[in-house]
Scaffold this motif. Structure first.
Motif, PDB file in Angstrom:
ATOM      1  N   ARG A   1       0.845  -1.195   0.000  1.00  0.00           N
ATOM      2  CA  ARG A   1       0.000   0.000   0.000  1.00  0.00           C
ATOM      3  C   ARG A   1       0.881   1.246   0.000  1.00  0.00           C
ATOM      4  O   ARG A   1       2.040   1.202   0.415  1.00  0.00           O
ATOM      5  CB  ARG A   1      -0.909   0.019   1.238  1.00  0.00           C
ATOM      6  CG  ARG A   1      -2.002  -1.006   1.254  1.00  0.00           C
ATOM      7  CD  ARG A   1      -2.838  -0.901   2.531  1.00  0.00           C
ATOM      8  NE  ARG A   1      -2.044  -1.136   3.723  1.00  0.00           N
ATOM      9  CZ  ARG A   1      -1.791  -0.241   4.668  1.00  0.00           C
ATOM     10  NH1 ARG A   1      -2.259   0.993   4.540  1.00  0.00           N
ATOM     11  NH2 ARG A   1      -1.069  -0.566   5.732  1.00  0.00           N
ATOM     12  N   THR A   2       0.300   2.357  -0.443  1.00  0.00           N
ATOM     13  CA  THR A   2       1.038   3.615  -0.454  1.00  0.00           C
ATOM     14  C   THR A   2       0.209   4.736   0.157  1.00  0.00           C
ATOM     15  O   THR A   2      -1.014   4.631   0.261  1.00  0.00           O
ATOM     16  CB  THR A   2       1.433   4.025  -1.885  1.00  0.00           C
ATOM     17  OG1 THR A   2       0.242   4.240  -2.661  1.00  0.00           O
ATOM     18  CG2 THR A   2       2.287   2.953  -2.545  1.00  0.00           C
ATOM     19  N   PHE A   3       0.897   5.778   0.554  1.00  0.00           N
ATOM     20  CA  PHE A   3       0.251   7.001   1.046  1.00  0.00           C
ATOM     21  C   PHE A   3       1.060   8.168   0.496  1.00  0.00           C
ATOM     22  O   PHE A   3       2.279   8.220   0.638  1.00  0.00           O
ATOM     23  CB  PHE A   3       0.233   7.034   2.579  1.00  0.00           C
ATOM     24  CG  PHE A   3      -0.507   8.217   3.152  1.00  0.00           C
ATOM     25  CD1 PHE A   3      -1.876   8.171   3.340  1.00  0.00           C
ATOM     26  CD2 PHE A   3       0.177   9.391   3.485  1.00  0.00           C
ATOM     27  CE1 PHE A   3      -2.558   9.268   3.866  1.00  0.00           C
ATOM     28  CE2 PHE A   3      -0.495  10.482   4.003  1.00  0.00           C
ATOM     29  CZ  PHE A   3      -1.874  10.425   4.187  1.00  0.00           C
ATOM     30  N   GLY A   4       0.371   9.101  -0.161  1.00  0.00           N
ATOM     31  CA  GLY A   4       1.063  10.182  -0.837  1.00  0.00           C
ATOM     32  C   GLY A   4       1.371   9.779  -2.268  1.00  0.00           C
ATOM     33  O   GLY A   4       1.033   8.676  -2.722  1.00  0.00           O
ATOM     34  N   SER A   5       2.026  10.664  -2.996  1.00  0.00           N
ATOM     35  CA  SER A   5       2.318  10.379  -4.399  1.00  0.00           C
ATOM     36  C   SER A   5       3.555  11.135  -4.858  1.00  0.00           C
ATOM     37  O   SER A   5       3.788  12.272  -4.445  1.00  0.00           O
ATOM     38  CB  SER A   5       1.129  10.777  -5.282  1.00  0.00           C
ATOM     39  OG  SER A   5       1.426  10.604  -6.650  1.00  0.00           O
ATOM     40  N   ILE A   6       4.353  10.471  -5.698  1.00  0.00           N
ATOM     41  CA  ILE A   6       5.486  11.167  -6.309  1.00  0.00           C
ATOM     42  C   ILE A   6       5.493  10.940  -7.823  1.00  0.00           C
ATOM     43  O   ILE A   6       6.547  10.921  -8.455  1.00  0.00           O
ATOM     44  CB  ILE A   6       6.842  10.754  -5.688  1.00  0.00           C
ATOM     45  CG1 ILE A   6       7.032   9.239  -5.692  1.00  0.00           C
ATOM     46  CG2 ILE A   6       6.958  11.279  -4.289  1.00  0.00           C
ATOM     47  CD1 ILE A   6       8.385   8.832  -5.118  1.00  0.00           C
ATOM     48  N   GLY A   7       4.296  10.768  -8.386  1.00  0.00           N
ATOM     49  CA  GLY A   7       4.245  10.685  -9.833  1.00  0.00           C
ATOM     50  C   GLY A   7       3.129   9.852 -10.403  1.00  0.00           C
ATOM     51  O   GLY A   7       2.604  10.135 -11.471  1.00  0.00           O
ATOM     52  N   GLY A   8       2.739   8.803  -9.711  1.00  0.00           N
ATOM     53  CA  GLY A   8       1.659   7.952 -10.193  1.00  0.00           C
ATOM     54  C   GLY A   8       2.084   7.005 -11.295  1.00  0.00           C
ATOM     55  O   GLY A   8       3.225   7.015 -11.775  1.00  0.00           O
ATOM     56  N   GLY A   9       1.150   6.150 -11.714  1.00  0.00           N
ATOM     57  CA  GLY A   9       1.355   5.256 -12.842  1.00  0.00           C
ATOM     58  C   GLY A   9       2.526   4.312 -12.697  1.00  0.00           C
ATOM     59  O   GLY A   9       2.853   3.821 -11.608  1.00  0.00           O
ATOM     60  N   ASN A  10       3.180   4.058 -13.830  1.00  0.00           N
ATOM     61  CA  ASN A  10       4.285   3.104 -13.869  1.00  0.00           C
ATOM     62  C   ASN A  10       5.472   3.569 -13.035  1.00  0.00           C
ATOM     63  O   ASN A  10       6.211   2.761 -12.471  1.00  0.00           O
ATOM     64  CB  ASN A  10       4.725   2.869 -15.319  1.00  0.00           C
ATOM     65  CG  ASN A  10       5.571   1.617 -15.457  1.00  0.00           C
ATOM     66  OD1 ASN A  10       5.187   0.566 -14.952  1.00  0.00           O
ATOM     67  ND2 ASN A  10       6.697   1.722 -16.135  1.00  0.00           N
ATOM     68  N   LEU A  11       5.657   4.888 -12.924  1.00  0.00           N
ATOM     69  CA  LEU A  11       6.747   5.439 -12.106  1.00  0.00           C
ATOM     70  C   LEU A  11       6.613   4.968 -10.664  1.00  0.00           C
ATOM     71  O   LEU A  11       7.563   4.452 -10.062  1.00  0.00           O
ATOM     72  CB  LEU A  11       6.730   6.965 -12.180  1.00  0.00           C
ATOM     73  CG  LEU A  11       7.709   7.709 -11.257  1.00  0.00           C
ATOM     74  CD1 LEU A  11       9.140   7.412 -11.658  1.00  0.00           C
ATOM     75  CD2 LEU A  11       7.440   9.213 -11.303  1.00  0.00           C
ATOM     76  N   GLU A  12       5.405   5.118 -10.120  1.00  0.00           N
ATOM     77  CA  GLU A  12       5.205   4.710  -8.732  1.00  0.00           C
ATOM     78  C   GLU A  12       5.240   3.193  -8.581  1.00  0.00           C
ATOM     79  O   GLU A  12       5.685   2.679  -7.555  1.00  0.00           O
ATOM     80  CB  GLU A  12       3.880   5.276  -8.196  1.00  0.00           C
ATOM     81  CG  GLU A  12       3.999   6.735  -7.811  1.00  0.00           C
ATOM     82  CD  GLU A  12       2.796   7.251  -7.040  1.00  0.00           C
ATOM     83  OE1 GLU A  12       1.894   6.451  -6.722  1.00  0.00           O
ATOM     84  OE2 GLU A  12       2.761   8.465  -6.778  1.00  0.00           O
ATOM     85  N   ARG A  13       4.768   2.469  -9.582  1.00  0.00           N
ATOM     86  CA  ARG A  13       4.811   1.009  -9.495  1.00  0.00           C
ATOM     87  C   ARG A  13       6.253   0.534  -9.331  1.00  0.00           C
ATOM     88  O   ARG A  13       6.545  -0.336  -8.505  1.00  0.00           O
ATOM     89  CB  ARG A  13       4.199   0.387 -10.755  1.00  0.00           C
ATOM     90  CG  ARG A  13       4.204  -1.148 -10.746  1.00  0.00           C
ATOM     91  CD  ARG A  13       3.736  -1.714 -12.069  1.00  0.00           C
ATOM     92  NE  ARG A  13       4.639  -1.364 -13.159  1.00  0.00           N
ATOM     93  CZ  ARG A  13       5.808  -1.968 -13.367  1.00  0.00           C
ATOM     94  NH1 ARG A  13       6.224  -2.922 -12.560  1.00  0.00           N
ATOM     95  NH2 ARG A  13       6.563  -1.603 -14.382  1.00  0.00           N
ATOM     96  N   ILE A  14       7.154   1.137 -10.083  1.00  0.00           N
ATOM     97  CA  ILE A  14       8.574   0.762  -9.994  1.00  0.00           C
ATOM     98  C   ILE A  14       9.140   1.149  -8.632  1.00  0.00           C
ATOM     99  O   ILE A  14       9.877   0.377  -8.007  1.00  0.00           O
ATOM    100  CB  ILE A  14       9.378   1.428 -11.129  1.00  0.00           C
ATOM    101  CG1 ILE A  14       8.938   0.859 -12.477  1.00  0.00           C
ATOM    102  CG2 ILE A  14      10.880   1.236 -10.915  1.00  0.00           C
ATOM    103  CD1 ILE A  14       9.508   1.597 -13.669  1.00  0.00           C
ATOM    104  N   ILE A  15       8.787   2.335  -8.156  1.00  0.00           N
ATOM    105  CA  ILE A  15       9.286   2.792  -6.849  1.00  0.00           C
ATOM    106  C   ILE A  15       8.792   1.877  -5.744  1.00  0.00           C
ATOM    107  O   ILE A  15       9.536   1.528  -4.815  1.00  0.00           O
ATOM    108  CB  ILE A  15       8.873   4.252  -6.595  1.00  0.00           C
ATOM    109  CG1 ILE A  15       9.590   5.179  -7.593  1.00  0.00           C
ATOM    110  CG2 ILE A  15       9.203   4.666  -5.159  1.00  0.00           C
ATOM    111  CD1 ILE A  15       9.091   6.597  -7.583  1.00  0.00           C
ATOM    112  N   VAL A  16       7.530   1.459  -5.830  1.00  0.00           N
ATOM    113  CA  VAL A  16       6.975   0.545  -4.833  1.00  0.00           C
ATOM    114  C   VAL A  16       7.749  -0.774  -4.847  1.00  0.00           C
ATOM    115  O   VAL A  16       8.110  -1.321  -3.789  1.00  0.00           O
ATOM    116  CB  VAL A  16       5.477   0.289  -5.084  1.00  0.00           C
ATOM    117  CG1 VAL A  16       4.973  -0.873  -4.218  1.00  0.00           C
ATOM    118  CG2 VAL A  16       4.667   1.543  -4.788  1.00  0.00           C
TER     119      VAL A  16
END
Length: 263
Positions: free
Chosen positions: A49-64
């Motif tokens: 799970r996440t809270f907040g955002s630093i870009g969304g989409g595939n960018l955040e999927r990779i960061i997660v």
């Protein structure tokens, strides 16, 4: 939705109070265009799970994905992501440039559950508190398992059935368990209980002969040998300790050594 920094940090504190490890991901460098600016933050929890955002989409999927790896290794790191015009992990974005994200692994206080409230339990609880452990006492003796005797303990659980008392302690895979009770039969029941879970450390006070006998019984009762060998007995590092205080120091030294190992 972009949360304010104060909300991000409130969520971090909330997670730590619940005993959860989290990854705080922050953009620390940006080249070219990108969806968020330096300082944007996002929390990643161990379940993804996440809270907040630093870009969304595939960018955040990779960061997660990278944050989950970092949490499993319990080691902070910095990653570089390509936004279509720079070096780093490809994200599929075409903004141009790249960003660097610092993934900071934040751990709650390590939790030590001491089974017993006798002569060794007392200095062990005191030393554990000094070095930053959250301490829970589980025992069946209301005369010694008291707040006066254990003023620094975060929680004291008294139950004639020690296994049930441990259940009240909400065991998890990050817990350290030190069994220093003294009654072999009760300690055996405790061992059966904790081996069903995933405690990080299980230590038992006693001789190698005592440990070998209890381990043999556990295997005969159906426990896997690999799980049984998780039990550290004699508990603590061998420093020829004799007094309760010395034994407590040897136990705490072993816990710290385990704590500092990557996991």
């Amino acid at each position: 939705m972009n949360q304010h920094d104060s909300e991000i940090f409130q969520e971090v504190v909330k997670a730590l109070r619940n005993g959860d490890r989290v990854a705080l991901c922050t953009i620390v460098e940006k080249k070219g265009s990108g969806p968020r600016n330096i300082g944007a933050k996002m929390i990643v929890y161990r379940d993804g799970r996440t809270f907040g955002s630093i870009g969304g989409g595939n960018l955040e999927r990779i960061i997660v994905e990278e944050a989950l790896k970092a949490m499993n290794e319990n080691e902070s790191k910095t990653i570089t992501l390509s936004l279509g015009g720079g070096e780093g992990i490809e994200t599929g974005l075409i903004c141009g440039g790249s960003i660097k994200v610092f993934i900071d692994i934040i751990n709650p206080k390590p939790k030590l559950i001491i089974v017993g409230s006798g002569n060794i339990a007392k200095p062990l609880a005191e030393i554990a508190n000094i070095v930053g452990f959250e301490v829970t006492i589980v025992d069946d003796n209301p005369n010694t398992a008291t707040k006066d005797r254990f003023p620094t303990a975060n929680k004291i659980i008294i139950n004639e059935d020690l296994a049930k008392g441990l259940n009240e302690a909400n065991l998890d895979e990050e817990n350290f368990i030190a069994i220093v009770h003294g009654d072999v039969n009760k300690e055996y029941e405790v061992l059966k209980n904790v081996l069903k879970g995933k405690a990080r450390y299980i230590g038992l006070l006693g001789s190698r002969r005592k440990g070998a006998e209890l381990k043999r019984k556990l295997i005969e009762e159906g426990f896997k040998e690999g799980d049984v060998e998780r039990i550290k007995v004699p508990i603590g590092i061998d420093i020829n300790a004799e007094t309760p205080e010395e034994i407590a120091i040897s136990i705490m030294a072993e816990l710290i050594m385990n704590l500092r190992c990557k996991k």
